[in-house]
Design a protein around this motif. Structure first.
Motif, PDB file in Angstrom:
ATOM      1  N   THR A 252     -10.692  14.530  -0.697  1.00  0.00           N
ATOM      2  CA  THR A 252      -9.530  15.159  -1.322  1.00  0.00           C
ATOM      3  C   THR A 252      -9.469  14.737  -2.787  1.00  0.00           C
ATOM      4  O   THR A 252     -10.298  13.976  -3.271  1.00  0.00           O
ATOM      5  CB  THR A 252      -8.225  14.749  -0.619  1.00  0.00           C
ATOM      6  OG1 THR A 252      -7.909  13.388  -0.963  1.00  0.00           O
ATOM      7  CG2 THR A 252      -8.344  14.870   0.895  1.00  0.00           C
TER       8      THR A 252
ATOM      9  N   LEU B  54      -9.354   9.996   2.932  1.00  0.00           N
ATOM     10  CA  LEU B  54      -9.014  10.889   1.814  1.00  0.00           C
ATOM     11  C   LEU B  54     -10.194  11.108   0.866  1.00  0.00           C
ATOM     12  O   LEU B  54     -10.019  11.699  -0.202  1.00  0.00           O
ATOM     13  CB  LEU B  54      -7.830  10.320   1.024  1.00  0.00           C
ATOM     14  CG  LEU B  54      -6.471  10.326   1.725  1.00  0.00           C
ATOM     15  CD1 LEU B  54      -5.451   9.555   0.902  1.00  0.00           C
ATOM     16  CD2 LEU B  54      -5.995  11.755   1.967  1.00  0.00           C
TER      17      LEU B  54
ATOM     18  N   LYS C 186      -1.644  15.590  -2.431  1.00  0.00           N
ATOM     19  CA  LYS C 186      -2.909  16.314  -2.237  1.00  0.00           C
ATOM     20  C   LYS C 186      -2.979  17.592  -3.071  1.00  0.00           C
ATOM     21  O   LYS C 186      -4.072  18.097  -3.332  1.00  0.00           O
ATOM     22  CB  LYS C 186      -3.099  16.669  -0.759  1.00  0.00           C
ATOM     23  CG  LYS C 186      -3.469  15.504   0.136  1.00  0.00           C
ATOM     24  CD  LYS C 186      -3.586  16.001   1.576  1.00  0.00           C
ATOM     25  CE  LYS C 186      -3.881  14.881   2.542  1.00  0.00           C
ATOM     26  NZ  LYS C 186      -3.926  15.362   3.949  1.00  0.00           N
TER      27      LYS C 186
END
Length: 252
Positions: free
Chosen positions: A172, A169, A126
């Motif tokens: 992200t 996700l 990340k």
């Protein structure tokens, strides 16, 4: 996915699809680290590809996964691509008593291993620009092969997990990619000489071309009829369903 300038970690990289992917990415100038349980296979691969590195990993062992992740982050802090490729495939007897050792090893290797490996590296990924988590599933994730029912089930579960993770996700910098091979000429099920299986070099060439696009799923032409079996609009339906679920239960 950008095809150059990455630091890539590939599980099951000592043979078959994993090694071929590793070598293709290595030739493009990426830093590639492969992992597996068979040290001699890893040594053969890195000897044939100067600059490639290898670490031993037992993907069925949570402690081994945690050690590998810590080593990778310490030695290769620029790591931005994880390719979960390790897998085993054995015939089973879903119409009768399932061998316990086969059941445990297949699920541990094909499903628990990738989930644990990704979990161990996800917070690191990340922090990276162009972070990638890739899973090698199979066309049997969509159309099960009954003589390998346990294997097919693990690949279906991995596909489901990738869909969930991709959704969670979405805000992200990490993309989730699924690579779903058809029958390919590898060691799995002794398929190296199978005439009906796709030659490994052809599969890798087509796969690399798709990896260089924005596609979330890497499905070569030979695999498309299997992927289409689940029906159109799966992603829209999955995303819509999860948006409603978030409104009800919160999170994400």
């Amino acid at each position: 996915m950008k095809l150059t300038g990455n630091t890539v970690f590939i599980t099951g990289g000592g043979s078959g699809i994993g090694r071929a992917l590793a070598e293709a990415l290595h030739r493009l100038g990426n830093k590639v680290i492969i992992a597996g349980r068979r040290r001699h296979r890893l040594d053969e691969a890195i000897a044939a590809n100067p600059g490639m590195e290898a670490i031993e990993l037992d993907i069925t062992d949570p402690a081994s996964i945690e050690r590998a992740a810590a080593t990778l982050i310490a030695d290769h802090p620029e790591l931005n691509v994880l390719i979960n490729n390790a897998g085993i495939m054995e015939p089973d007897t879903v119409a009768g008593k399932i061998d316990e050792a086969l059941l445990t090893s297949t699920i541990s290797t094909n499903l628990l291993g990738p989930i644990r490996m990704t979990s161990a590296l996800i917070e690191h990924l990340k922090t990276k620009h162009n972070g990638i988590v890739a899973y090698t599933s199979s066309v049997v994730a969509f159309v099960p092969l009954a003589v390998t029912g346990v294997y097919s089930s693990t690949k279906a579960a991995l596909h489901s997990y990738a869909l969930s993770q991709r959704f969670m996700l979405r805000h992200t910098g990490v993309r989730v990619i699924e690579i779903a091979p058809p029958w390919v000429r590898t060691e799995l099920m002794n398929s190296e000489e199978a005439e009906l299986a796709m030659p490994l070099d052809e599969f890798i060439a087509e796969t690399m071309a798709i990896l260089g696009t924005d596609a979330d799923e890497n499905v070569v032409e030979a695999a498309k009829p299997f992927r289409a079996n689940v029906g159109p609009g799966e992603h829209d339906f999955v995303n819509g369903f999860n948006e409603q679920a978030l409104a009800l239960f919160g999170g994400g």
